[in-house]
Scaffold this motif. Structure first.
Motif, PDB file in Angstrom:
ATOM      1  N   VAL A   1       0.842  -1.199   0.000  1.00 48.30           N
ATOM      2  CA  VAL A   1       0.000   0.000   0.000  1.00 48.30           C
ATOM      3  C   VAL A   1       0.875   1.247   0.000  1.00 48.30           C
ATOM      4  O   VAL A   1       1.677   1.454   0.919  1.00 48.30           O
ATOM      5  CB  VAL A   1      -0.939   0.033   1.219  1.00 48.30           C
ATOM      6  N   LYS A   2       0.742   2.061  -1.040  1.00 50.28           N
ATOM      7  CA  LYS A   2       1.403   3.368  -1.095  1.00 50.28           C
ATOM      8  C   LYS A   2       0.367   4.432  -0.768  1.00 50.28           C
ATOM      9  O   LYS A   2      -0.837   4.180  -0.749  1.00 50.28           O
ATOM     10  CB  LYS A   2       1.988   3.619  -2.483  1.00 50.28           C
ATOM     11  N   GLU A   3       0.847   5.661  -0.569  1.00 45.08           N
ATOM     12  CA  GLU A   3      -0.075   6.762  -0.283  1.00 45.08           C
ATOM     13  C   GLU A   3       0.300   8.022  -1.049  1.00 45.08           C
ATOM     14  O   GLU A   3       1.479   8.392  -1.105  1.00 45.08           O
ATOM     15  CB  GLU A   3      -0.106   7.077   1.218  1.00 45.08           C
ATOM     16  N   ALA A   4      -0.701   8.664  -1.624  1.00 42.35           N
ATOM     17  CA  ALA A   4      -0.596  10.013  -2.180  1.00 42.35           C
ATOM     18  C   ALA A   4      -1.546  10.864  -1.350  1.00 42.35           C
ATOM     19  O   ALA A   4      -2.766  10.835  -1.544  1.00 42.35           O
ATOM     20  CB  ALA A   4      -0.984  10.035  -3.659  1.00 42.35           C
ATOM     21  N   ASN A   5      -0.997  11.583  -0.391  1.00 40.05           N
ATOM     22  CA  ASN A   5      -1.813  12.259   0.617  1.00 40.05           C
ATOM     23  C   ASN A   5      -1.339  13.694   0.805  1.00 40.05           C
ATOM     24  O   ASN A   5      -0.165  13.931   1.084  1.00 40.05           O
ATOM     25  CB  ASN A   5      -1.729  11.484   1.940  1.00 40.05           C
ATOM     26  N   ARG A   6      -2.254  14.634   0.645  1.00 34.27           N
ATOM     27  CA  ARG A   6      -1.976  16.038   0.890  1.00 34.27           C
ATOM     28  C   ARG A   6      -3.086  16.575   1.792  1.00 34.27           C
ATOM     29  O   ARG A   6      -4.139  16.995   1.306  1.00 34.27           O
ATOM     30  CB  ARG A   6      -1.921  16.833  -0.417  1.00 34.27           C
ATOM     31  N   PRO A   7      -2.896  16.545   3.116  1.00 37.84           N
ATOM     32  CA  PRO A   7      -3.963  16.939   4.051  1.00 37.84           C
ATOM     33  C   PRO A   7      -4.514  18.326   3.757  1.00 37.84           C
ATOM     34  O   PRO A   7      -3.760  19.274   3.504  1.00 37.84           O
ATOM     35  CB  PRO A   7      -3.265  16.888   5.410  1.00 37.84           C
ATOM     36  N   LEU A   8      -5.834  18.430   3.829  1.00 38.09           N
ATOM     37  CA  LEU A   8      -6.502  19.694   3.539  1.00 38.09           C
ATOM     38  C   LEU A   8      -6.355  20.693   4.678  1.00 38.09           C
ATOM     39  O   LEU A   8      -6.381  21.904   4.470  1.00 38.09           O
ATOM     40  CB  LEU A   8      -7.992  19.438   3.254  1.00 38.09           C
ATOM     41  N   GLY A   9      -6.231  20.208   5.905  1.00 36.52           N
ATOM     42  CA  GLY A   9      -6.044  21.108   7.031  1.00 36.52           C
ATOM     43  C   GLY A   9      -7.323  21.706   7.569  1.00 36.52           C
ATOM     44  O   GLY A   9      -7.303  22.754   8.206  1.00 36.52           O
ATOM     45  N   LEU A  10      -8.454  21.035   7.335  1.00 37.30           N
ATOM     46  CA  LEU A  10      -9.736  21.496   7.864  1.00 37.30           C
ATOM     47  C   LEU A  10     -10.390  20.356   8.626  1.00 37.30           C
ATOM     48  O   LEU A  10     -10.366  19.206   8.178  1.00 37.30           O
ATOM     49  CB  LEU A  10     -10.671  21.947   6.730  1.00 37.30           C
ATOM     50  N   SER A  11     -10.995  20.667   9.763  1.00 39.50           N
ATOM     51  CA  SER A  11     -11.694  19.656  10.543  1.00 39.50           C
ATOM     52  C   SER A  11     -13.032  19.324   9.893  1.00 39.50           C
ATOM     53  O   SER A  11     -13.501  20.034   8.994  1.00 39.50           O
ATOM     54  CB  SER A  11     -11.940  20.161  11.970  1.00 39.50           C
ATOM     55  N   THR A  12     -13.657  18.241  10.377  1.00 42.63           N
ATOM     56  CA  THR A  12     -14.996  17.889   9.895  1.00 42.63           C
ATOM     57  C   THR A  12     -15.968  19.046  10.111  1.00 42.63           C
ATOM     58  O   THR A  12     -16.748  19.396   9.226  1.00 42.63           O
ATOM     59  CB  THR A  12     -15.512  16.644  10.638  1.00 42.63           C
ATOM     60  N   ALA A  13     -15.913  19.652  11.299  1.00 42.61           N
ATOM     61  CA  ALA A  13     -16.825  20.754  11.605  1.00 42.61           C
ATOM     62  C   ALA A  13     -16.608  21.922  10.669  1.00 42.61           C
ATOM     63  O   ALA A  13     -17.572  22.560  10.200  1.00 42.61           O
ATOM     64  CB  ALA A  13     -16.621  21.192  13.053  1.00 42.61           C
ATOM     65  N   GLU A  14     -15.343  22.233  10.353  1.00 41.14           N
ATOM     66  CA  GLU A  14     -15.049  23.346   9.448  1.00 41.14           C
ATOM     67  C   GLU A  14     -15.547  23.053   8.039  1.00 41.14           C
ATOM     68  O   GLU A  14     -16.075  23.937   7.363  1.00 41.14           O
ATOM     69  CB  GLU A  14     -13.544  23.619   9.438  1.00 41.14           C
ATOM     70  N   ARG A  15     -15.395  21.816   7.597  1.00 37.66           N
ATOM     71  CA  ARG A  15     -15.881  21.463   6.259  1.00 37.66           C
ATOM     72  C   ARG A  15     -17.399  21.568   6.190  1.00 37.66           C
ATOM     73  O   ARG A  15     -17.954  22.104   5.222  1.00 37.66           O
ATOM     74  CB  ARG A  15     -15.443  20.039   5.895  1.00 37.66           C
TER      75      ARG A  15
END
Length: 363
Positions: free
Chosen positions: A29-43
């Motif tokens: 398993v590889k990962e291509a991940n760029r966190p958005l930096g927003l919580s569930t509540a903020e989204r």
């Protein structure tokens, strides 16, 4: 396999449990991940308040540009047979479909955007628009992974779905193994976002009643959110309650494992009756006795290992708290039952049904 998206493992462990579980079962398993930096509540807030959407769009485009480059770079050396889009991937799955048009895509659809917004007070057009977003995301996937049978029933008829329990990360199990309990005073912890689903005011009422009968009961409340002010108002006269607005995710398992009882959710909304929250699995893994609401999905998940009370019933919760914490032997039995039940929700065990489904997906 490729984990793909703007997910954040520390804040939302579900995707990490899936990817780590597949690794533990021998998959590359590889990962291509760029966190958005927003919580569930903020989204959810941004989706409810259209004037905030430009910020979301700009941040999403920046992450997507980097994500697409990373995904293509990974694909050149490791062409994935399956792409797994992480939790809160309603937008990410659209990009995944564009970048990998012929690769099977699995969407971890842990929450329905419309359902979550409605649970937090949204109504009308906004809910309908979020419903369209849910359907678009599902249409871009080949398999939607949900957490309960009740959520599976919400999927559109032609959507292929699979139930995979949320489970808990290895940090929670490690905290449970190293925890020292059995102090002179029993203790209870609640942690969460204080949403209506969690029923924080009900918890506060129950704690106030339980402590009147058992003053030595120690209480820790972790987090903030929609119902935080009301919960604090209810417990305002009790200055022995420890309030913690925020705990580093890396420190939370140890903190919870230091308590005897972990509280789940007690709201009575439709959504509250369809979920098994992270904190229930994490409380089990931490070796705490778990008290939560008596709903079909939580009853299935816990079996005889949890203490179940009717939703939105502060008196029943208070009675359960008192009965459990006032009896050291009963409390010890409940903690032991949690540890035994938790073994079935490790990352490796949780992904068993997904591993079977992936074999037919890539055949």
């Amino acid at each position: 396999m490729l984990g793909f998206g703007t997910y954040e493992r520390a804040k939302h462990p579900r995707v990490g449990i899936i990817l780590d579980g597949l690794r533990q079962r021998g998959h590359d398993v590889k990962e291509a991940n760029r966190p958005l930096g927003l919580s569930t509540a903020e989204r959810v807030t941004m989706l409810q308040q259209p004037w905030r959407l430009p910020l979301l769009v700009l941040r999403l485009l920046a992450r997507w540009t980097s994500l697409a480059v990373a995904a293509r770079r990974t694909a050149r050396s490791h062409r994935p047979d399956v792409v797994i889009v992480g939790y809160l991937g309603h937008f990410d799955v659209v990009l995944a479909r564009l970048v990998f048009p012929r690769t099977p895509i699995v969407l971890d659809h842990l929450i329905f955007a419309a359902d979550t917004a409605q649970d937090r007070g949204a109504r009308g057009l906004r809910v309908r628009l979020l419903g369209l977003l849910d359907r678009l995301a599902l249409a871009c996937s080949d398999l939607a992974v949900v957490d309960t049978e009740e959520h599976h029933a919400l999927l559109p008829r032609r959507t292929r779905g699979l139930v995979v329990p949320v489970g808990a990360t290895h940090e929670w199990y490690a905290a449970g193994r190293s925890a020292s309990r059995g102090g002179t005073s029993p203790s209870v912890v609640f942690f969460g976002l204080f949403t209506p689903l969690q029923g924080a005011p009900i918890i506060a009422e129950a704690l106030r009643s339980a402590r009147e009968r058992l003053p030595e009961l120690r209480v820790t409340m972790v987090g903030t959110g929609q119902d935080y002010a009301e919960a604090r108002r209810i417990l305002a006269d009790d200055d022995t309650v420890t309030w913690m607005d925020w705990v580093n995710p890396a420190d939370l398992p140890r903190l919870v494992a230091e308590h005897d009882v972990c509280l789940g959710i007690f709201g009575d909304s439709h959504k509250a009756r369809r979920v098994v929250p992270n904190k229930v699995y994490e409380g089990l893994a931490a070796g705490c006795a778990v008290i939560t609401s008596d709903t079909p999905p939580q009853r299935r998940a816990l079996g005889d290992a949890g203490v179940l009370v009717p939703p939105a019933d502060a008196e029943a919760l208070a009675d359960a708290l008192f009965s459990l914490t006032a009896d050291p032997k009963a409390l010890a039995r409940a903690c032991a039952a949690s540890g035994a039940r938790a073994a079935g929700f490790s990352a490796e065990r949780a992904v068993e049904p997904l591993e079977s489904a992936l074999k037919s997906l890539v055949a």
